[in-house]
Design an enzyme around this catalytic site. Sequence first.
Site, mmCIF file in Angstrom:
data_model
loop_
_atom_site.group_PDB
_atom_site.id
_atom_site.type_symbol
_atom_site.label_atom_id
_atom_site.label_comp_id
_atom_site.label_asym_id
_atom_site.label_seq_id
_atom_site.Cartn_x
_atom_site.Cartn_y
_atom_site.Cartn_z
ATOM 1 N N ARG A 280 -14.306 -23.924 11.979
ATOM 2 C CA ARG A 280 -15.439 -22.948 11.686
ATOM 3 C C ARG A 280 -15.092 -21.498 11.861
ATOM 4 N NH1 ARG A 280 -21.529 -23.545 14.386
ATOM 5 N NH2 ARG A 280 -21.360 -24.998 12.615
ATOM 6 N N ASP B 20 -33.714 -21.313 7.406
ATOM 7 C CA ASP B 20 -32.313 -21.076 8.526
ATOM 8 C C ASP B 20 -32.910 -19.890 9.048
ATOM 9 O OD1 ASP B 20 -29.956 -21.198 9.766
ATOM 10 O OD2 ASP B 20 -28.744 -20.772 8.014
ATOM 11 N N ARG C 159 -25.885 -35.573 11.096
ATOM 12 C CA ARG C 159 -24.543 -34.675 11.256
ATOM 13 C C ARG C 159 -23.400 -35.839 11.817
ATOM 14 N NH1 ARG C 159 -24.237 -29.520 11.677
ATOM 15 N NH2 ARG C 159 -22.059 -29.671 11.223
#
Length: 311
Positions: free
Chosen positions: A114, A229, A297
């Site tokens: 990430r 978002d 997820r």
Amino acid sequence: MNASNKTDPVTKVRHFLTLTDLSADEFRQLISRAIELKAMQHRGEIYEPLKNKVLAMIFEKSSTRTRVSFEAGMAQFGGHAIFLSPRDTQLGRGEPIEDSARVLSSMADCLMVRTFEHGKAELLAQYSSVPVINGLTDDVHPCQLLADMQTYLEQRGEIKGKTVTWVGDGNNMCHSYMRAAKLLEFKLNIACPEGFEPQQKFIDECSDHIEITTDVSAACTSSDLIVTDVWASMGQEEEQKVREAAFNDFQVTSELMKLANDDALFMHCLPAHRGEEVSAEVIDGEQSVVWEEAENRLHAQKALLEFLLVN
Ligand code: CP
Ligand code: NVA
């Protein structure tokens, strides 16, 4: 690009840096496998295809869901995950990505990263001898789309031909929705303020499946899924005030949800800011599937790990 181009020509390693690293068929197969793995997990069935395997996870940005889902997934699969932050690795002191990639991939079976610049994830993959998974970059967030598409399928069935509306910033999540629209053949309305549109290369690539507008009400009308978002993503904290002003008319409210189809769903990758991009009434309301989406997820990434490391 077709699936045969997705393997690194030198190392023959398959990476998952963006959704289009999968063919449409592979994307669909991953989702159905995620649904199976979820059922197995809920039944308490032990399945350990990654016994003794190690996932090394580099996090240059914060995370709750991505970190815990990968760590839990590896544990459930009988393997192990290592959390690496720039604060306490040599990466944070300037060790080159190329060197880190060679070293980490000589010890671990898979890397997850990430980071900020997407190019950094690509460089890591270029020098890694094992699969690299993108756990979010400034450009895309493909793991989240595996979970979102699994959630839609579980709740409402086939997404092909449906209308999805993205409300808000043309950011990493929006870009991944654009690629999902192309792969799974749904229509994506993108309602964003002027100056916050998605990057041109994603618009060019997905132009047949998207429509960009500033008219949020028109974009939500007759939609099957509404997604939003945060207004300021990680790394954009200093723009928060400017963005609050620009996005003021882009909150997903009950009034907007009423314009969508009666069985429309609401999704958000989380973390969410109630009162900014979404009202509390919507995110905590009946059409919201954000908790199912977050749990998925875990299952979707287990399907991905199995796909990259076992198959
Ligand atoms: N949605 C998501 O990626 O959450 P985290 O930032 O908590 O990992
Ligand atoms: N767009 C958000 C997604 C967080 C999961 C960010 O990049 O911060």
